[in-house]
Design an enzyme around this catalytic site. Structure first.
Site, PDB file in Angstrom:
ATOM      1  N   ASP A  84     -35.233 -20.902 -45.475  1.00 51.98           N
ATOM      2  CA  ASP A  84     -35.931 -22.066 -44.932  1.00 51.98           C
ATOM      3  C   ASP A  84     -36.902 -22.598 -45.961  1.00 51.98           C
ATOM      4  O   ASP A  84     -37.685 -21.829 -46.532  1.00 51.98           O
ATOM      5  CB  ASP A  84     -36.757 -21.604 -43.724  1.00 51.98           C
ATOM      6  CG  ASP A  84     -36.466 -22.380 -42.471  1.00 51.98           C
ATOM      7  OD1 ASP A  84     -35.854 -23.461 -42.564  1.00 51.98           O
ATOM      8  OD2 ASP A  84     -36.831 -21.886 -41.392  1.00 51.98           O
ATOM      9  N   LYS A 114     -32.528 -24.499 -46.003  1.00 54.20           N
ATOM     10  CA  LYS A 114     -32.563 -25.289 -44.761  1.00 54.20           C
ATOM     11  C   LYS A 114     -33.801 -26.173 -44.794  1.00 54.20           C
ATOM     12  O   LYS A 114     -34.866 -25.740 -45.226  1.00 54.20           O
ATOM     13  CB  LYS A 114     -32.604 -24.382 -43.528  1.00 54.20           C
ATOM     14  CG  LYS A 114     -32.750 -25.143 -42.208  1.00 54.20           C
ATOM     15  CD  LYS A 114     -32.408 -24.305 -41.004  1.00 54.20           C
ATOM     16  CE  LYS A 114     -33.527 -23.445 -40.493  1.00 54.20           C
ATOM     17  NZ  LYS A 114     -34.760 -24.159 -40.089  1.00 54.20           N
ATOM     18  N   GLU A 116     -36.010 -28.991 -42.374  1.00 55.99           N
ATOM     19  CA  GLU A 116     -36.202 -29.541 -41.030  1.00 55.99           C
ATOM     20  C   GLU A 116     -36.286 -31.059 -41.069  1.00 55.99           C
ATOM     21  O   GLU A 116     -36.918 -31.626 -41.958  1.00 55.99           O
ATOM     22  CB  GLU A 116     -37.494 -28.998 -40.404  1.00 55.99           C
ATOM     23  CG  GLU A 116     -37.382 -27.560 -39.962  1.00 55.99           C
ATOM     24  CD  GLU A 116     -38.596 -27.085 -39.162  1.00 55.99           C
ATOM     25  OE1 GLU A 116     -39.443 -27.909 -38.774  1.00 55.99           O
ATOM     26  OE2 GLU A 116     -38.680 -25.868 -38.933  1.00 55.99           O
ATOM     27  N   GLU A 183     -32.079 -27.318 -32.197  1.00 61.22           N
ATOM     28  CA  GLU A 183     -33.027 -26.434 -31.498  1.00 61.22           C
ATOM     29  C   GLU A 183     -33.594 -27.105 -30.256  1.00 61.22           C
ATOM     30  O   GLU A 183     -34.115 -28.235 -30.310  1.00 61.22           O
ATOM     31  CB  GLU A 183     -34.171 -26.030 -32.454  1.00 61.22           C
ATOM     32  CG  GLU A 183     -35.193 -25.135 -31.755  1.00 61.22           C
ATOM     33  CD  GLU A 183     -36.113 -24.359 -32.690  1.00 61.22           C
ATOM     34  OE1 GLU A 183     -35.894 -24.388 -33.924  1.00 61.22           O
ATOM     35  OE2 GLU A 183     -37.047 -23.712 -32.170  1.00 61.22           O
TER      36      GLU A 183
HETATM   37  O1  KIV Z   1     -37.442 -20.397 -38.744  1.00 62.24           O
HETATM   38  C1  KIV Z   1     -36.514 -20.090 -37.991  1.00 62.24           C
HETATM   39  O2  KIV Z   1     -36.365 -18.925 -37.581  1.00 62.24           O
HETATM   40  C2  KIV Z   1     -35.589 -21.136 -37.592  1.00 62.24           C
HETATM   41  C3  KIV Z   1     -34.615 -20.820 -36.512  1.00 62.24           C
HETATM   42  C4  KIV Z   1     -35.287 -20.804 -35.207  1.00 62.24           C
HETATM   43  C5  KIV Z   1     -33.467 -21.756 -36.524  1.00 62.24           C
HETATM   44  O3  KIV Z   1     -35.658 -22.203 -38.106  1.00 62.24           O
END
Ligand code: KIV
Length: 287
Positions: A84, A114, A116, A183
């Site tokens: 992330d 990833k 957002e 989500e």
């Molecule tokens: O940070 C995280 O764990 C997430 C998931 C909830 C998809 O982004």
């Protein structure tokens, strides 16, 4: 075991095979997830809350996420590893976004990152892809924007906001994301998005029609101390198990029941006798 790449995750959707995703933040957890057949291990910025004890995801830094991502990478052989991008690492400019993502790839060895959101983030997705880095999208309840969204609430519950989510999902697919996390959105909306896209959707609180599901490690294993969202299914109570084990340990130490003979090292009798003789001399000389 052949490691999975982003294209393999897309192939799972085309084959109609559901995709199992879980978060992990260290090597032993990643090793278990990998061995259990989890397709994608996400080093989520949820680590800010689950690992570092903050009350939101925003404080976690790139350096902290890198440390966790490196550990997760070392624990996996087959699963795709996604890191992330934490809050602040992709908001400022395309150049900074790419520089941070390159650190995740070079220093932690993750397969993809990833990001957002959609809208203005689409430019960032394009910049990352231009640098050769695959991107997973994330729409609906995006925890990094929790203040703007007015709390941890489901998104897309009106026709207008549902249509916005569909538009965002299309835009992320067009921008080149290989998969999108949905989500906390109503199941019919997630189902419509899933059918409309050729790339996989990974749901968390988005119903059964998504191509895959993701759960947060601590939530699914009963390690979360506070509130757990209603969409979580708890598969074990490791919090209780761990507490039982720790209480038994404390009781054993206090009662002198631990360690037992099998937990201690011995030494050859002749060496022990020599040592005891030396010790006696030492104590005698010391007075
Ligand atoms: O940070 C995280 O764990 C997430 C998931 C909830 C998809 O982004």
């Amino acid at each position: 075991m052949t490691p999975l790449g982003p294209a393999d995750i897309g192939a799972l959707k085309r084959r109609g095979q559901r995709i199992a995703v879980v978060t992990a933040y260290d090597a032993p957890s990643a090793r278990l997830a990998d061995a259990a057949g989890v397709d994608v291990v996400l080093v989520g910025d949820s680590a800010a809350m689950t690992v570092f004890g903050y009350d939101s995801t925003t404080p976690i830094t790139v350096d902290e996420m890198l440390l966790l991502s490196r550990a997760v990478r070392r624990g996996t052989t087959r699963s795709l590893v996604v890191a992330d991008m934490p809050f602040g690492s992709f908001q400022v400019s395309d150049n900074e976004t790419v520089a941070h993502a390159i650190r995740f790839v070079k220093e932690a060895g993750v397969d993809t990152v990833k990001v957002e959101g959609a809208g203005t983030r689409l430019r960032r997705v394009a910049a990352l892809l231009d640098a050769g880095i695959s991107v997973m999208g994330h729409i609906g309840l995006t925890p990094q924007s929790v203040n703007r969204l007015g709390g941890y609430k489901p998104q897309g519950r009106t026709a207008v906001t549902a249509q916005h989510l569909l538009d965002d999902a299309h835009a992320l697919e067009r921008a080149g994301c290989f998969a999108i996390v949905l989500e906390a959105i109503p199941a019919p909306v997630a189902g419509a998005i899933t059918r409309a896209l050729t790339i996989p959707t990974i749901g968390i609180g988005a119903g059964a029609q998504c191509d895959g599901q993701v759960l947060v490690w601590h939530d699914m294993l009963g390690l979360t101390a506070g509130h757990v969202p209603k969409f979580v299914k708890q598969y074990a109570d490791l919090g209780r198990e761990t507490m039982n084990a720790l209480q038994a340990y404390v009781a054993d130490v206090r009662a002198g029941r631990f360690p037992e003979t099998q937990h201690t090292y011995s030494m050859p009798d002749d060496q022990r006798e020599l040592f005891e003789a030396d010790l006696a001399t030492f104590l005698h000389e010391k007075g």
